[in-house]
Scaffold this active site. Structure first.
Site, PDB file in Angstrom:
ATOM      1  CD  GLU A  87      -2.809  -1.270   0.036  1.00 36.71           C
ATOM      2  OE1 GLU A  87      -3.341  -0.082  -0.350  1.00 36.71           O
ATOM      3  OE2 GLU A  87      -3.174  -2.305  -0.822  1.00 36.71           O
ATOM      4  CD1 TRP A 143     -11.123  11.922  -4.701  1.00 36.91           C
ATOM      5  CD2 TRP A 143     -13.144  11.512  -5.567  1.00 36.91           C
ATOM      6  NE1 TRP A 143     -11.979  12.277  -3.751  1.00 36.91           N
ATOM      7  CE2 TRP A 143     -13.265  11.824  -4.067  1.00 36.91           C
ATOM      8  CE3 TRP A 143     -14.312  11.174  -6.068  1.00 36.91           C
ATOM      9  CZ2 TRP A 143     -14.506  12.103  -3.718  1.00 36.91           C
ATOM     10  CZ3 TRP A 143     -15.529  11.133  -5.432  1.00 36.91           C
ATOM     11  CH2 TRP A 143     -15.601  11.776  -4.308  1.00 36.91           C
ATOM     12  CG  ASN A 200      -8.403   3.679   1.017  1.00 35.63           C
ATOM     13  OD1 ASN A 200      -8.394   4.855   0.630  1.00 35.63           O
ATOM     14  ND2 ASN A 200      -8.375   2.602   0.309  1.00 35.63           N
ATOM     15  CD1 TRP A 240     -19.618  11.594 -13.349  1.00 38.20           C
ATOM     16  CD2 TRP A 240     -17.807  11.952 -14.601  1.00 38.20           C
ATOM     17  NE1 TRP A 240     -18.911  10.417 -13.438  1.00 38.20           N
ATOM     18  CE2 TRP A 240     -18.071  10.641 -14.035  1.00 38.20           C
ATOM     19  CE3 TRP A 240     -16.990  12.332 -15.421  1.00 38.20           C
ATOM     20  CZ2 TRP A 240     -16.776   9.805 -14.285  1.00 38.20           C
ATOM     21  CZ3 TRP A 240     -15.882  11.504 -15.530  1.00 38.20           C
ATOM     22  CH2 TRP A 240     -16.024  10.409 -15.134  1.00 38.20           C
ATOM     23  CD1 TRP A 242      -3.268   2.753  -3.805  1.00 37.06           C
ATOM     24  CD2 TRP A 242      -2.357   1.784  -5.568  1.00 37.06           C
ATOM     25  NE1 TRP A 242      -4.002   3.014  -5.010  1.00 37.06           N
ATOM     26  CE2 TRP A 242      -3.674   2.417  -6.038  1.00 37.06           C
ATOM     27  CE3 TRP A 242      -1.735   1.037  -6.758  1.00 37.06           C
ATOM     28  CZ2 TRP A 242      -4.250   2.201  -7.157  1.00 37.06           C
ATOM     29  CZ3 TRP A 242      -2.590   1.000  -7.880  1.00 37.06           C
ATOM     30  CH2 TRP A 242      -3.686   1.550  -8.210  1.00 37.06           C
TER      31      TRP A 242
END
Length: 280
Positions: free
Chosen positions: A80, A187, A146, A111, A83
């Site tokens: 992680e 996101w 998270n 959107w 990442w």
């Protein structure tokens, strides 16, 4: 709020890291559980530079050598950390990542930039327990687990069809562990427009996520006054912290139909988008 702020400074960061490494064997099985203290809790320290990824890596690798019973958990934890570092490299290669889709064709996705439902999302009044619990945790503490961040982001970008950049901006305003690269990459990952993104049709079901990752409801009860008839101190503090004009009482769920309605709208938008792409 101050009462939720973690201890600050390099010493506090190192102490938190050592505490986590003492219990790292539980990390792989508990990292997705917002009701448990299973993660490192280092995001604030990393975000403001109180500890560096290199220090985290070096101390974690040493602990894995001397405490092999924790080695598997430490290995998962370090993946992680990688990442997080990957997001920094993406931002270097694509500086527009916080404002532009990594896959440019997704700029044509329908959107919405604004919508009446946006205010309810920002105020943690969606009527979806896990979503509202996460947003209220962020309001008070500047942090959000998270797993819950993914559910919260999915609700905005898919069930509500609101642009991921609107959510990114709200997180940037509220998070004390905000990181420009990780925030943008994550996101875009949820929204389906990133370089290594979840497919758009992967739409998180917040009720199933809650059943799986908050099975006893402890996380939701902690942040939602009135959820399951409970009223935890943190939930009461949230009620005291919001503007009086919001006029909020105990948390109430929204209609069950909104889950299916939102999912169907997201899939319809995806079909429309694919048809537009195929025509060009």
């Amino acid at each position: 709020m101050e009462q939720f702020a973690p201890p600050a400074g390099e010493g506090a960061a190192l102490a938190r890291l050592d505490d986590f490494l003492d219990r790292a064997s539980a990390y792989p099985g508990g990292r997705d559980r917002p009701d448990l203290d299973a993660t490192s809790g280092l995001s604030d320290h990393l975000a403001v530079g109180e500890i560096s990824p290199r220090v985290v890596w070096a101390r974690a690798m040493l602990r894995a050598e001397v405490s092999p019973e924790h080695a598997a958990g430490i290995g998962k934890f370090l993946s992680e950390v990688i990442w997080r570092d990957f997001s920094r490299h993406l931002l270097i290669e694509f500086p527009q990542m916080p404002v532009a889709c990594c896959r440019p064709e997704w700029e044509g996705f329908p959107w919405r930039k604004d919508a009446p439902e946006l205010i309810g999302w920002q105020r943690a009044e969606t009527g979806v327990a896990l979503v509202d619990a996460g947003l209220r945790q962020m309001w008070l503490t500047g942090r959000m687990h998270n797993r819950v961040r993914m559910v919260v982001a999915s609700w905005l970008t898919k069930h509500l069809l609101i642009d991921w950049r609107v959510g990114l901006a709200h997180f940037a305003d509220c998070l004390t562990d905000w990181d420009p690269a990780a925030n943008a990459m994550n996101w875009q990952w949820v929204a389906g427009c990133g370089p290594d993104a979840a497919p758009y049709f992967r739409i998180f079901n917040p009720e199933r996520q809650a059943e799986q990752y908050d099975p006893q409801g402890d996380y939701r009860r902690r942040w939602l006054a009135g959820f399951d008839g409970a009223s935890y101190p943190e939930a009461e503090v949230w009620l005291q912290s919001i503007p009086p004009a919001w006029n909020r009482g105990p948390w109430l769920p929204g209609p069950p139909s909104m889950l299916a309605k939102g999912r169907n709208a997201a899939l319809a938008a995806l079909a429309q988008f694919r048809a537009t792409i195929s025509e060009t």
